[in-house]
Design a protein around this motif. Structure first.
Motif, mmCIF file in Angstrom:
data_model
loop_
_atom_site.group_PDB
_atom_site.id
_atom_site.type_symbol
_atom_site.label_atom_id
_atom_site.label_comp_id
_atom_site.label_asym_id
_atom_site.label_seq_id
_atom_site.Cartn_x
_atom_site.Cartn_y
_atom_site.Cartn_z
ATOM 1 N N UNK A 35 -23.636 12.032 -61.845
ATOM 2 C CA UNK A 35 -23.848 11.284 -63.081
ATOM 3 C C UNK A 35 -25.263 11.468 -63.612
ATOM 4 N N UNK A 36 -25.431 11.258 -64.902
ATOM 5 C CA UNK A 36 -26.745 11.323 -65.533
ATOM 6 C C UNK A 36 -26.746 10.391 -66.732
ATOM 7 N N UNK A 37 -27.948 10.068 -67.210
ATOM 8 C CA UNK A 37 -28.097 9.158 -68.343
ATOM 9 C C UNK A 37 -29.090 9.722 -69.333
ATOM 10 N N UNK A 38 -28.656 9.908 -70.583
ATOM 11 C CA UNK A 38 -29.579 10.261 -71.657
ATOM 12 C C UNK A 38 -30.355 9.006 -72.032
ATOM 13 N N UNK A 46 -27.677 2.545 -62.568
ATOM 14 C CA UNK A 46 -27.362 1.821 -61.330
ATOM 15 C C UNK A 46 -25.853 1.699 -61.139
ATOM 16 N N UNK A 47 -25.097 1.599 -62.241
ATOM 17 C CA UNK A 47 -23.635 1.583 -62.155
ATOM 18 C C UNK A 47 -23.099 2.964 -61.791
ATOM 19 N N UNK A 48 -23.724 4.004 -62.345
ATOM 20 C CA UNK A 48 -23.330 5.367 -61.981
ATOM 21 C C UNK A 48 -23.474 5.572 -60.469
ATOM 22 N N UNK A 49 -24.639 5.179 -59.949
ATOM 23 C CA UNK A 49 -24.923 5.408 -58.530
ATOM 24 C C UNK A 49 -23.988 4.601 -57.634
ATOM 25 N N UNK A 50 -23.678 3.356 -58.055
ATOM 26 C CA UNK A 50 -22.788 2.519 -57.254
ATOM 27 C C UNK A 50 -21.416 3.164 -57.094
ATOM 28 N N UNK A 51 -20.973 3.897 -58.128
ATOM 29 C CA UNK A 51 -19.662 4.536 -58.066
ATOM 30 C C UNK A 51 -19.724 5.927 -57.449
ATOM 31 N N UNK A 58 -32.138 11.073 -64.896
ATOM 32 C CA UNK A 58 -32.678 10.567 -66.161
ATOM 33 C C UNK A 58 -33.005 11.739 -67.070
ATOM 34 N N UNK A 59 -32.384 11.781 -68.249
ATOM 35 C CA UNK A 59 -32.544 12.900 -69.174
ATOM 36 C C UNK A 59 -33.074 12.374 -70.501
ATOM 37 N N UNK A 81 -21.448 17.545 -64.046
ATOM 38 C CA UNK A 81 -22.362 16.473 -64.416
ATOM 39 C C UNK A 81 -21.812 15.741 -65.637
ATOM 40 N N UNK A 82 -21.692 14.426 -65.540
ATOM 41 C CA UNK A 82 -21.253 13.587 -66.658
ATOM 42 C C UNK A 82 -22.470 12.832 -67.166
ATOM 43 N N UNK A 83 -22.895 13.142 -68.383
ATOM 44 C CA UNK A 83 -24.104 12.557 -68.964
ATOM 45 C C UNK A 83 -23.715 11.451 -69.928
ATOM 46 N N UNK A 84 -24.055 10.211 -69.614
ATOM 47 C CA UNK A 84 -23.818 9.113 -70.549
ATOM 48 C C UNK A 84 -24.916 9.083 -71.602
#
Length: 436
Positions: A35-38, A46-51, A58-59, A81-84
């Motif tokens: 997972x990744x977050x824009x 933190x929700x990505x990591x929990x799952x 961090x992008x 990679x799924x980038x939110x």
């Protein structure tokens, strides 16, 4: 590692729930997901990591620069990679989701709230696809995920209305179990309010995991190799790590571990300050744990150690804990570490929210005189500082502590409202400043 970006049509459209549902769908299909977050957020990751069971990358172009962005992406692991995204796809002048997708050359899957629309979902998606060309951005919208969409006629109406070139990747059905509680800084942390696996698996069944994996692309390689070794320093850094100090980027801890020895401690639990050469207090929620922090004795010890010359670096929540006092929104006042000449008060409305740029007035533990740092600020507190307080930075962009300055400094310590990323070089300078 191939990837794609989930962009929303707006804030609040359900990007985080869609992201988690897609991560679950890909995992159920046998993919190893990164997972990744824009954007600069700490809570959604933190929700990505929990799952996903691994830190979310961090992008953010403003925080990292284009090459740092690519380097941070390629430090991830997995098949896909799924980038939110952050806010709406095109929102933000410092690092929008569209800017991140363009810099990484990744396709965009648009998350559209479909609870009250069918053909209009297609019209919205088409508009978002065509807008990229209008503003000169090289962004490819591959299709949509319909958030809060029912099956049957509702789903068929959305799918059939999509024009050629825009694919239907499935839906996230309405489900009260797929709602994450929120508070003043956003959603609750993943460690507090992780979504139930059975609800995510149910949503995952309505998503086209294989098609999503098929459209994923490999981003360009960074100019600087990801695995370039960095010189170690002879130092031990202690990092506060508990419910009050939980906002830190994975890359920061990676840099600490790469170059120095890292130990953690919990001020909320009353852990003694470790034997170390410097302390990092990340942001978080000290206001929710102010009574425990006051009673634990850790902050008192930290204040004593700082007055003896131990360098302490605090960001946002860390700054609040380094101050003399913290007054909560309920009006309760609690003593903090007393390192910085400031008294902090919580408010009902946020006091600052933006990407920031700081210019160092003199040399400090994170920047040399005249250097600039880029970061992010988001806080509901304000700090009343003494008239003779010393500031380390002028604010080129952002609000900082008093509208013109950030970085209160006392002894060998520094507290800022700004959060910065390891790509800024700030934490390298901190390590080098505390080395033997």
């Amino acid at each position: 590692m191939r990837g794609f970006v989930l962009g929303g049509v707006s804030s609040g459209v359900g990007k985080t729930v869609a992201t988690l549902s897609i991560v679950q769908a890909l995992a159920d299909a046998g993919y190893d997901v990164q997972p990744a977050k824009a954007g600069p957020d700490f809570i959604d990751p933190s929700h990505h990591e929990a799952l996903a069971g691994r830190p979310s990358r961090t992008l953010d172009l403003w925080l990292c620069g284009e090459d740092g962005l690519r380097r941070n992406y390629h430090r991830g692991e997995g098949d896909v990679c799924v980038v939110e995204g952050v806010m709406g796809l095109y929102d933000g002048d410092g690092s929008s989701t569209a800017m991140v997708a363009e810099a990484l050359d990744l396709p965009v899957v648009l998350v559209v709230d479909a609870k009250a629309g069918m053909e209009s979902v297609a019209a919205t998606a088409l508009g978002f696809e065509q807008y990229a060309e209008t503003i000169g951005r090289d962004v490819s919208v591959a299709g949509v995920v319909a958030q809060r969409a029912h099956g049957g006629r509702h789903e068929r109406g959305i799918r059939d209305a999509l024009p050629d070139g825009l694919e239907y990747f499935g839906r996230v059905p309405p489900n009260s179990a797929l709602e994450i509680p929120d508070r003043h800084l956003g959603l609750e942390m993943g460690t507090e309010a992780a979504l139930p696996t059975d609800a995510l698996r149910e949503a995952a069944e309505s998503l086209a995991a294989e098609r999503l994996a098929d459209i994923a692309r490999e981003p360009p390689a960074p100019a600087e190799p990801v695995d370039r070794p960095r010189d170690p320093v002879d130092a031990t850094v202690a990092v506060a790590d508990d419910a009050a100090f939980c906002f830190r980027y994975p890359a920061t801890l990676e840099r600490f571990r790469e170059r120095a020895d890292l130990v953690t401690f919990s001020p909320v639990a009353g852990d003694p300050v470790p034997d170390c050469d410097g302390v990092y207090l990340p942001g978080g929620y000290p206001e929710l744990h102010a009574a425990d922090l006051e009673a634990s004795g850790t902050l008192t010890e930290l204040g004593d150690r700082a007055s003896e010359g131990l360098p302490v670096l605090g960001e946002c929540g860390g700054l609040m804990a380094m101050s003399r006092s913290l007054t909560t929104a309920d009006g309760d006042c609690h003593e903090m570490a007393g390192i910085l000449p400031a008294d902090v008060t919580m408010h009902d409305r946020y006091q600052a929210l933006d990407h920031v740029e700081l210019e160092a007035r003199d040399g400090t533990v994170t920047a040399a005189a005249g250097e600039t740092l880029r970061g992010h600020e988001f806080h509901y507190s304000s700090a009343a500082v003494d008239g003779d307080a010393r500031f380390a930075f002028e604010t080129v962009r952002g609000d900082g502590i008093d509208g013109e300055h950030d970085g209160l400094t006392e002894y060998e310590s520094l507290g800022t409202y700004a959060h910065v990323h390891a790509a800024s070089g700030a934490f390298d300078r901190f390590l080098e400043s505390i080395a033997h």
